[in-house]
Enzyme design. Structure first.
Site, mmCIF file in Angstrom:
data_model
loop_
_atom_site.group_PDB
_atom_site.id
_atom_site.type_symbol
_atom_site.label_atom_id
_atom_site.label_comp_id
_atom_site.label_asym_id
_atom_site.label_seq_id
_atom_site.Cartn_x
_atom_site.Cartn_y
_atom_site.Cartn_z
ATOM 1 N N ASP A 187 -3.167 6.968 -14.267
ATOM 2 C CA ASP A 187 -2.310 8.145 -14.373
ATOM 3 C C ASP A 187 -1.798 8.438 -15.775
ATOM 4 O O ASP A 187 -1.792 9.590 -16.213
ATOM 5 C CB ASP A 187 -1.082 7.968 -13.469
ATOM 6 C CG ASP A 187 -1.426 7.575 -12.051
ATOM 7 O OD1 ASP A 187 -2.522 7.053 -11.814
ATOM 8 O OD2 ASP A 187 -0.579 7.768 -11.178
ATOM 9 N N GLU A 416 1.716 -5.581 -9.471
ATOM 10 C CA GLU A 416 0.945 -4.350 -9.602
ATOM 11 C C GLU A 416 0.056 -4.413 -10.838
ATOM 12 O O GLU A 416 -1.123 -4.047 -10.797
ATOM 13 C CB GLU A 416 1.918 -3.177 -9.694
ATOM 14 C CG GLU A 416 1.287 -1.819 -9.731
ATOM 15 C CD GLU A 416 2.318 -0.705 -9.827
ATOM 16 O OE1 GLU A 416 1.909 0.471 -9.799
ATOM 17 O OE2 GLU A 416 3.526 -0.993 -9.944
#
Length: 459
Positions: A187, A416
């Protein structure tokens, strides 16, 4: 009740502990029909997350892995797109932004084919799904055939690829294009800094960032970038999620996305053959896309693939890990493979020196070891990279990367992402694809022979 598989069993006590920890994450993040990436930061179902999650779930429960993909594909639009988020109506609207009342898919996406009974986002993510479906099938072919899993998935997967190579062929050369920075999956990559400068950000008062409730601001996108993300999404929504060329302020061809499309086309050819369909279309499309990938995105000067800005027309002179992921594509020209391996080991990515490959050029001015996709190491991209290394005979390098990933996953609490130098946890913990791909690495099914006429990376 789902029966959990007990094999293969890791060979060491440390591996067994790691397997139990990874399994616990996936069991805790399971919602009944799918798996959330994390309950706080990402409380819905995400598209490419679910593909990676299914790859790991197959080592616990083949039926649950099938269900993961079936739930996602059940929210597919009639134009073929697979939305990047499928919203859980039981989750409060303020738990995540952009929420269903922002996307308004069932209303504003109706003409494009959004389902009437399920709220989704209107953008997409990388096409890992056919690869995941094939790997899930291989985990228990008898169970897969008994349930007609691939027969039910084939038509949806074929329509998904038709959408990507049809409506999203915005550059006219055959590659699929992404129209929002969230779509390529990376992103906040510095690769998007240039194209995003064309975008006027949404006013801060028009939205609230729920992500900052669960993450450190220093690890998340800046407010300026986020405002631009919101503007692009709102503009796409207000056009009814149409994909006509020339309408997008942001449109890029990404090498990772297209490499995954190629590998998934190879997988779809195998699925077609398994289900009695004709695999020829998918074999030919994979070969064509491989040629076009090299023609349009290969940079001999950089020794890697680059993203192409379709609005400006030029290659984006930023070096992200996306440019090395095409190693997963079988049959690349040998000079391309050699250059990719040299670049991976060079100063920009230092594969073999740092624990895991960074998401962005270590020598780049925009590199940040902590901020979302601007430098940290991610488990899904490193999982893809080690498969690519094995495919082209780099078994020692792949083995070292696998070991480093397993060590980092356990030490970070299945984070993550991690700092590429220290492997210190970043982002949220108990992250589903980290746990899932840990299970896959422990099962050691990510190996692949040298490339041949069929994709070794699918074995």
């Amino acid at each position: 009740m789902t029966t959990l598989l007990t094999t293969p069993v890791p060979t060491t006590a440390g591996d067994l502990t790691l397997r139990h920890g990874a399994a616990r994450v996936l069991l805790n993040n399971w919602t009944g029909n799918s798996t959330v990436p994390s309950h706080g930061l990402y409380p819905h179902q995400w598209s490419w997350d679910s593909a990676f999650i299914a790859i790991g779930l197959r080592h616990l429960s083949v039926r649950r892995a099938q269900r993961e993909l079936e739930t996602l594909m059940g929210a597919q639009w009639s134009d073929g797109r697979v939305p990047h988020i499928v919203f859980n109506p039981a989750v409060p609207l303020d738990a995540y932004f952009p929420s269903p009342d922002f996307w308004r898919s069932s209303r504003d996406g109706a003409r494009a084919g959004a389902p009437a009974g399920t709220e989704t986002s209107g953008i997409v993510q990388p096409p890992v799904h056919a690869l995941a479906a094939w790997l899930v099938h291989l985990a228990d072919p008898e169970e897969s055939r008994h349930r007609g899993f691939l027969s039910r998935m084939y038509g949806r997967l074929a329509a998904w690829h038709d959408y990507l190579t049809g409506s999203r062929n915005l550059g006219g050369g055959g590659l699929t294009a992404m129209v929002h920075p969230w779509e390529p999956g990376m992103d906040n990559s510095p690769c998007w800094d240039g194209p995003l400068k064309r975008v006027e950000p949404a006013t801060p008062s028009s939205y609230r960032r729920a992500d900052l409730d669960h993450g450190q601001p220093s690890e998340r996108p800046t407010d300026l970038d986020y405002g631009r993300y919101v503007r692009l999404a709102a503009d796409y929504r207000d056009r009814g999620y149409t994909d006509a060329s020339g309408q997008h302020a942001f449109a890029v061809e990404d090498p990772c996305v297209n490499a995954l499309l190629i590998v998934s086309e190879h997988a779809l050819a195998r699925i077609a053959k398994e289900t009695g369909e004709n695999p020829k279309l998918h074999q030919e499309r994979a070969a064509h896309l491989t040629d076009v990938l090299v023609q349009r995105l290969w940079s001999p000067t950089d020794g890697m693939f680059l993203c192409r800005d379709l609005v400006g027309g030029e290659l984006i002179a930023k070096r992200s890990l996306a440019g090395l992921i095409p190693l997963i594509v079988p049959g690349l020209p040998r000079h391309v493979v050699d250059a990719l391996l040299d670049t991976a080991a060079g100063s920009s990515f230092r594969l073999g020196e740092v624990p895991m490959a960074p998401s962005y050029d270590l020598t780049g001015r925009a590199f940040d070891p902590s901020r979302y996709w601007r430098g940290p190491a991610w488990f899904n991209t490193n999982w893809l990279l080690q498969r690519g290394l094995r495919q082209y005979g780099q078994h020692s390098a792949a083995g070292r990367l696998r070991s480093a990933m397993l060590t980092a996953a356990g030490a970070s609490g299945f984070a993550e992402y991690v700092d590429p130098f220290t492997a210190q946890a970043r982002g949220t913990q108990s992250f589903s694809w980290t746990a899932a791909l840990t299970l896959d690495l422990l099962a050691d099914v990510g190996t692949a022979p040298s490339p041949g006429p069929t994709p070794g990376a699918l074995a």
